[in-house]
Design an enzyme around this catalytic site. Structure first.
Site, PDB file in Angstrom:
ATOM      1  N   CYS A 102      -0.807   3.596  -6.511  1.00  0.00           N
ATOM      2  CA  CYS A 102      -1.734   2.987  -5.547  1.00  0.00           C
ATOM      3  C   CYS A 102      -1.929   1.563  -6.026  1.00  0.00           C
ATOM      4  CB  CYS A 102      -3.066   3.737  -5.530  1.00  0.00           C
ATOM      5  SG  CYS A 102      -4.392   2.855  -4.652  1.00  0.00           S
ATOM      6  N   CYS A 109       0.866  -1.177   0.000  1.00  0.00           N
ATOM      7  CA  CYS A 109       0.000   0.000   0.000  1.00  0.00           C
ATOM      8  C   CYS A 109       0.907   1.233   0.000  1.00  0.00           C
ATOM      9  CB  CYS A 109      -0.863  -0.023   1.264  1.00  0.00           C
ATOM     10  SG  CYS A 109      -1.846   1.458   1.518  1.00  0.00           S
TER      11      CYS A 109
HETATM   12  N1  DGL Z   1      -3.974   0.509  -2.039  1.00  0.00           N
HETATM   13  C1  DGL Z   1      -3.634   1.684  -1.306  1.00  0.00           C
HETATM   14  C2  DGL Z   1      -2.377   2.339  -1.891  1.00  0.00           C
HETATM   15  O1  DGL Z   1      -1.570   1.688  -2.535  1.00  0.00           O
HETATM   16  C3  DGL Z   1      -4.624   2.772  -1.036  1.00  0.00           C
HETATM   17  C4  DGL Z   1      -6.078   2.660  -1.160  1.00  0.00           C
HETATM   18  C5  DGL Z   1      -6.788   3.460  -0.056  1.00  0.00           C
HETATM   19  O2  DGL Z   1      -7.046   4.662  -0.234  1.00  0.00           O
HETATM   20  O3  DGL Z   1      -7.041   2.858   0.975  1.00  0.00           O
HETATM   21  O4  DGL Z   1      -2.149   3.503  -1.704  1.00  0.00           O
END
Ligand code: DGL
Length: 275
Positions: free
Chosen positions: A192, A77
């Site tokens: 993301c 993330c």
């Molecule tokens: N998958 C997460 C990232 O890579 C973020 C998604 C969210 O906003 O929770 O930033």
């Protein structure tokens, strides 16, 4: 028969985005025991205030690590990595952490026009970490940073069977498509982990063709390297399928959420409420 147990790798995200990274890690290390943890009780991270999110991530990771006893943790993330990875390394000095940060360095190296886009959550685009990556690796480029408010949720919905609204996708990505002095964006870093789930729609709705960079293969290579540095061989499994576990921080809203995880290899789940 080897006695080496397969390494236990904990992959962490706010939701399903980290599955794009899990897929690449599973390909690179088919024997590994993957434990996928989603802080779905707090999704989306992109909208959280920084102080509160740091507290949340530290608290949830403490629970997850105690429960799963990983050999390595992947923070799959960008929003969490750019904010808290060094704090996690400080808190858990015996565990190696591999983070996920926007692929600004490869984007700058790949771009021919020198105009690159970075699509990420509003949280990630605000981070000092992201600005430092641009200063260090892309100061010779025009970098268009854009915080997309709804893309991660569209990706979650898609995985749960709802077709994404393509006009909304265009609105979310339009700002990174820029033409300036005869040059235009040719490379877009997907900052993301949810966004590669929408690759088909992103490609279809892009105002002109660009290369979308998914960092997952590079993260998987880094995981293999870090394990090797620690003397961890891939290990062996007796059965045909490596074990996998899904941990959630809230009961999913619908059965189809669990179905989506199961399709991607995480059928056994446990709910571990975090407050
Ligand atoms: N998958 C997460 C990232 O890579 C973020 C998604 C969210 O906003 O929770 O930033």
């Amino acid at each position: 028969m080897s006695e080496t147990p397969p390494p236990r790798i904990l992959l962490f995200d706010s939701g399903t985005g980290g599955l794009t990274v899990a897929r690449a890690v599973a390909e690179a290390l088919p024997q590994a025991h993957l434990i996928y943890a989603a802080d779905n009780g707090a999704f989306p991270y992109g909208a959280w205030e920084e102080g509160a999110l740091i507290e949340r991530i530290l608290a949830v990771m403490s629970l997850l690590i105690a429960k799963s006893r990983p050999d390595l943790v992947v923070i799959a993330c960008n929003t969490a990595s750019t904010l808290a990875i060094w704090r996690l390394r400080e808190r858990f000095p015996d565990i190696p952490f591999v983070g996920t940060v926007p692929a600004i360095k490869p984007a700058a190296a790949l771009s021919k026009t020198g105009v690159i886009g970075v699509l990420a959550t509003p949280g990630t685009v605000r981070r000092e970490y992201t600005k430092a990556l641009i200063d260090t690796y892309a100061s010779h480029c025009t970098v268009i940073l854009h915080g997309a408010h709804g893309l991660a949720a569209l990706a979650e919905d898609k995985l749960y069977g709802k077709a994404p609204d393509r006009r909304q996708i265009l609105r979310e990505i339009r700002p990174v498509f820029r033409k300036r002095k005869g040059r235009q964006t040719d490379t877009v870093a997907l900052g993301c982990t949810h966004y590669p789930l929408l690759l088909e729609e992103l490609t279809a709705m892009a105002p002109w063709p660009v290369t979308f960079l998914d960092p997952a293969p590079a993260i998987a290579r880094r995981v293999v390297q870090v394990l090797a540095e620690r003397g961890r061989q891939p290990g062996e499994i007796n059965g045909a399928v490596a074990p996998s576990t899904l941990m959630l921080t809230a009961r999913p809203v619908a059965e189809r959420v669990l179905d989506a995880y199961a399709v991607l290899g995480f059928a056994n789940h446990m709910v571990m409420p975090a407050s």
